[in-house]
Design a protein around this motif. Structure first.
Motif, PDB file in Angstrom:
ATOM      1  N   LEU B 664      39.157  40.874  42.421  1.00  0.00           N
ATOM      2  CA  LEU B 664      37.774  41.131  42.008  1.00  0.00           C
ATOM      3  C   LEU B 664      37.434  42.601  42.157  1.00  0.00           C
ATOM      4  CD1 LEU B 664      35.888  38.029  43.413  1.00  0.00           C
ATOM      5  CD2 LEU B 664      36.288  38.628  41.052  1.00  0.00           C
ATOM      6  N   LEU B 665      37.922  43.220  43.267  1.00  0.00           N
ATOM      7  CA  LEU B 665      37.650  44.643  43.486  1.00  0.00           C
ATOM      8  C   LEU B 665      38.274  45.475  42.367  1.00  0.00           C
ATOM      9  CD1 LEU B 665      38.060  45.236  47.304  1.00  0.00           C
ATOM     10  CD2 LEU B 665      36.052  45.672  45.890  1.00  0.00           C
ATOM     11  N   LEU B 667      38.837  44.535  39.384  1.00  0.00           N
ATOM     12  CA  LEU B 667      38.010  44.323  38.197  1.00  0.00           C
ATOM     13  C   LEU B 667      36.738  45.156  38.270  1.00  0.00           C
ATOM     14  CD1 LEU B 667      38.218  42.505  35.730  1.00  0.00           C
ATOM     15  CD2 LEU B 667      36.792  40.848  36.909  1.00  0.00           C
ATOM     16  N   ALA B 668      36.106  45.164  39.496  1.00  0.00           N
ATOM     17  CA  ALA B 668      34.837  45.875  39.654  1.00  0.00           C
ATOM     18  C   ALA B 668      35.029  47.376  39.483  1.00  0.00           C
ATOM     19  CB  ALA B 668      34.235  45.570  41.022  1.00  0.00           C
TER      20      ALA B 668
END
Lengths: 219, 671
Positions: B664-665, B667-668
């Protein structure tokens, strides 16, 4: 009128996140189960509101399933289990409430950043609902990771499933099959894990997972 | 019925034979039944293809069946290139089946060979017919797996199991490379049909990557250096007629894959591709033959020679690419025709040589040349056929090996007209390598034939060898006759190849069959020409004349006298030249290039009665430098990842959680 409808949907979803935070710092199992029941009620309300918003009557079924299974049957069953196991009065020390809460806040921020960026062209309700749902999922996982007690992990897992249901209902046009399967998967997981609890208990006289680890040798 | 449908029925018949072989596997008649069925089917398909080639040259027919991926189906197509390669496959298949009729009687585990033999033939036919990426890869993998099963026939032998394992790893690697190549060719929209791939334009970067992947994928199956390591292990491990198929035919199917991708699907080539292909081809020819010279296992020697011949074919293909990019289509057609001619030749004489090795194996149960010798007295027919194969593979006129190598040299001589300086320098250098390899191949087959068939038997097994059965001999003589035919009538083959070069390059070599006296003229009559028939007639005439003169005018008295025996009256066969001693001068010169040769002389001091020993150890440099690090890295990784199997539940949960957060990181941060 439009705004109020959205705001209610958001506040219900936000409530789910809030309740997830409340679960993180409970050190007694009965209280934890009760809060899980509250979360399930909130989920049922949120799903029902989505059903009203999207004019999707089949979502009421999902809401009903959430209310009956997750808010009533499962908490009652879990209360019985911990009574049978004799751990309902035990205090389970939750390590590092402060740091856990901070990590939780970080996770919520992360899910907001990711979701709002990725779903740039989706409808605004769905976007924010998805962000909240991802927060609930991540907080459920965080709980599974931080708890030592198997019952705590079961509840963390089911709270994670709540997040999934929230995400599934927030997206418009999701077929009912998915929701029923999700609901049943939770129930099945609950049954399986419940059986496992008794098996663990029979073998090792405890549901503390660290005791389980010591039987595997090596660690 | 269209030609494709006929061929698909033939393939279905082969698959049916495989199923029948499973059902009959333990019956005594199974061997005869399966091999005759395969021989008949391959023979009929071969005849049909030849008639098709003569009757409708250059025609293309296709057919799609509702099999495979639901939205794609299975596409099959018979174009000139596929026709040519199917002729190679079915010719080799028919010859191997006939040979199997005799050779298969000695098989100890026929139920492990028969089903896979028929299925392997079907698989090779299917690969050549396939007209979409999915069918192609599926059939390619089917071909690999059935041949793997054949390699593992005698799995009780540790060596064979190792060979099978390495073969499986290399085959999977090759298929992976091809899978990626087709993925790139199909593009993001996933047009897996060859027709759609042909129609799309590919960017230079994608095309270059596809070329590299095709070299890896098809090269690993064909045995291009440095991807050849499985070949000398796996080919000898299989029964001899399967070795003949794998060496003679399956490597050709790999070349078909390369030609199909690079010349047909990929569109206009870039000039540097030819540089890569020529370099790999040149390295393969020389290293292959040097490896072969060091061997004293007859079948392994032949397997290493396959590496050499694959190198020659790749040199031809590289030349064709070089000329094609510079719009010299006539020269490109010449180079491609030379490469394809060598494909046909190699499939014939390599099959013949493996059949011969199999006959020796049947007669003596021995593959090691150091234990053979003198077989020409016991097995005259096998020796003659093997000799023809040796002459052909050593590229001596009037046999077919000479013609294709000569054509390759003719193409090399065209390179002075190339505009790129690197190619101008590279091509003659590769020509030098080719000449060197031809000379070394001749040396190698002098050794193979001399040590195996001439001299005196070195072991009782060799002394009591019996001539093999008539089916084996028949297959060998058919191949030998084809070697001679293709050698003295090369014009027919070249004209048969014209539709292929026309369809791939758009040009062809001059028509050869109209030239008087069966000469061949690659470019113009003023530059060079070759007449196999004339050479053959001259050799036959001068040899007969010499024989006549000797028998007419020399003394008729037959005299048997002791040979020069160095003071030892007891002539032991051990005093003969051995395979290693024959190769020693070449080992001294080239040994350090390919092998880390260590020669150790263990001379006992005076008074000690133990024998002196000479020990030469060889280590494959390519294996040590390229493959061992990979093996070590995999072992290291496996050892350390093994810990992950014994974590606690909480740690597993933590791992899952941290992985999710990390993703997720990423992606962020990235978006």
């Amino acid at each position: 009128m439009e705004r109020i409808i959205f705001d209610i949907a958001h506040s219900l979803a936000g409530g789910l996140v809030l309740v997830s935070f409340m679960m993180l710092y409970q050190d007694r199992l009965p209280a934890l189960i009760n809060i899980f029941a509250v979360q399930a009620v909130l989920l049922a309300l949120s799903v029902a509101w989505q059903a009203y918003m999207q004019d999707a009557p089949h979502l009421y079924i999902t809401a009903g399933i959430a209310l009956v299974f997750k808010a009533m049957i499962i908490p009652v069953a879990l209360h019985r289990i911990i009574k049978q196991l004799g751990i309902h009065r035990e205090i389970e020390p939750v390590v590092g409430i402060g740091s856990t809460m901070f990590i939780g806040i970080g996770l919520v921020a992360l899910s907001m950043v990711v979701m709002l960026r990725v779903t740039g062209h989706a409808a605004p309700v769905a976007r924010e609902d998805l962000a909240f749902a991802l927060s609930v999922i991540l907080l459920g996982m965080l709980m599974m990771v931080t708890r030592r007690n198997a019952v705590g992990q079961v509840i963390g897992f089911m709270s994670l499933e709540n997040g999934l249901v929230l995400a599934a209902t927030g997206a418009k046009g999701m077929p009912l099959v998915v929701e029923i399967s999700i609901a049943f998967s939770v129930l099945i997981a609950f049954i399986v894990i419940g059986i496992f609890l008794f098996r663990i208990r029979e073998r090792f006289d405890t549901v503390d997972l660290s005791a389980l680890d010591s039987h595997r040798g090596g660690q | 019925m269209t030609p494709v449908a006929v061929l698909l029925w033939a393939i279905a018949a082969l698959l049916g034979t495989a199923v029948m072989a499973v059902a009959l596997s333990r019956a005594a008649v199974a061997t005869q039944l399966v091999y005759s069925a395969c021989a008949v089917i391959c023979g009929v398909a071969l005849l049909f293809l030849l008639v098709h080639l003569v009757g409708q040259p250059g025609s293309t027919t296709s057919l799609s069946l509702p099999l495979g991926l639901p939205w794609l189906g299975a596409h099959f197509r018979l174009d000139p290139l596929a026709t040519f390669f199917l002729i190679v496959v079915d010719l080799g298949g028919a010859a191997a089946s006939v040979y199997g009729l005799g050779y298969g009687r000695h098989e100890t585990a026929p139920h492990r060979v028969l089903p896979f033999f028929a299925a392997f033939l079907a698989g090779m036919n299917l690969v050549v017919l396939a007209d979409d990426a999915f069918t192609f890869l599926l059939c390619w993998e089917f071909m690999s797996l059935t041949s793997w099963a054949l390699v593992m026939t005698h799995h009780q032998d540790k060596e064979n199991t190792r060979a099978g394992y390495i073969y499986l790893v290399m085959a999977s690697f090759g298929t992976l490379a091809l899978l990626l190549a087709f993925g790139l060719l199909a593009g993001p929209d996933g047009h897996y049909g060859f027709a759609a791939i042909r129609a799309t334009e590919h960017t230079p970067a994608v095309a270059g990557l596809v070329l590299a992947l095709a070299l890896l994928g098809a090269g690993s199956k064909a045995g291009l250096v440095p991807l050849h390591v499985w070949l000398p292990l796996a080919h000898p491990a299989a029964p001899s007629h399967v070795s003949a198929l794998m060496s003679g035919v399956m490597t050709k199917v790999a070349i078909y894959g390369f030609v199909r991708i690079v010349f047909d699907l990929l569109g206009q080539p870039a000039w540097w591709w030819s540089l890569v292909v020529l370099f790999l081809g040149g390295i393969s020819t020389v290293l292959g033959v040097i490896y072969a010279l060091m061997q004293h296992d007859l079948k392994r020697l032949l397997a290493y020679h396959t590496v050499e011949n694959i190198g020659i074919i790749y040199i031809g293909l590289g030349l064709a690419l070089a000329f094609q990019t510079n719009a010299m289509n006539g020269a490109a057609a010449l180079a491609l025709a030379a490469a394809l001619f060598h494909v046909l030749n190699h499939s014939i004489f390599k099959s013949l040589l493996f059949f011969g090795a199999g006959a020796v194996l049947t007669a003596t149960h021995e593959r090691d040349m150091e234990h053979l010798g003198g077989l020409i007295h016991r097995m005259p027919y096998t020796s003659f056929a093997f000799l023809v194969g040796c002459v052909a593979i050593s590229a001596l006129p009037p046999l077919n090996g000479f013609v294709s190598e000569w054509l390759t040299f003719q193409a090399i001589l065209q390179s002075t007209n190339l505009p790129q300086w690197s190619l101008k320098i590279m091509v003659p250098a590769v020509g030098g390598l080719l000449a060197l390899s031809a000379a070394l191949a001749a040396a190698c087959f002098v050794k193979a034939f001399g040590v195996t068939f001439l001299g005196r038997p070195r072991t009782p097994a060799a002394a009591q060898a019996q001539e093999v059965d008539r089916f084996s001999l028949g297959a060998m003589f058919i191949c030998a006759a084809l070697c001679l035919l293709a050698g003295i009538l090369p014009g027919l083959v070249i004209d048969g190849l014209a539709p292929v070069t026309l369809s791939l390059i758009g040009d062809r070599m001059p028509v050869q069959t109209s030239i008087p006296w069966l000469s061949i003229v690659p470019i113009t009559a003023g530059r060079s020409s070759y007449n196999g028939l004339l050479v053959f007639a001259f050799i036959a005439f001068s040899a007969s004349l010499a024989a006549y003169v000797i028998h007419r005018f020399a003394s008729r008295a037959l005299r048997r006298a002791p040979a020069w025996d160095c003071g030892y009256p007891d002539l032991s066969p051990v005093t003969q030249y051995t395979a290693s001693s024959f190769a020693q001068p070449i080992r001294r010169v080239f040994g350090d290039l390919a092998f880390r040769v260590r020669e150790k002389l263990d001379m006992p001091p005076p008074g000690d009665i133990r024998p002196a020993r000479f020990i030469a150890t060889l280590r494959d440099r390519i294996w040590d430098t390229l493959y061992m690090p990979v093996v070590r890295a995999v072992n290291f990784g496996a050892d350390h990842l093994n810990r992950l199997q014994f974590l606690t539940i909480r740690r597993y949960l933590n791992l899952v959680f941290l992985t999710l957060i990390t993703l997720l990181l990423v992606l962020a941060i990235w978006r």
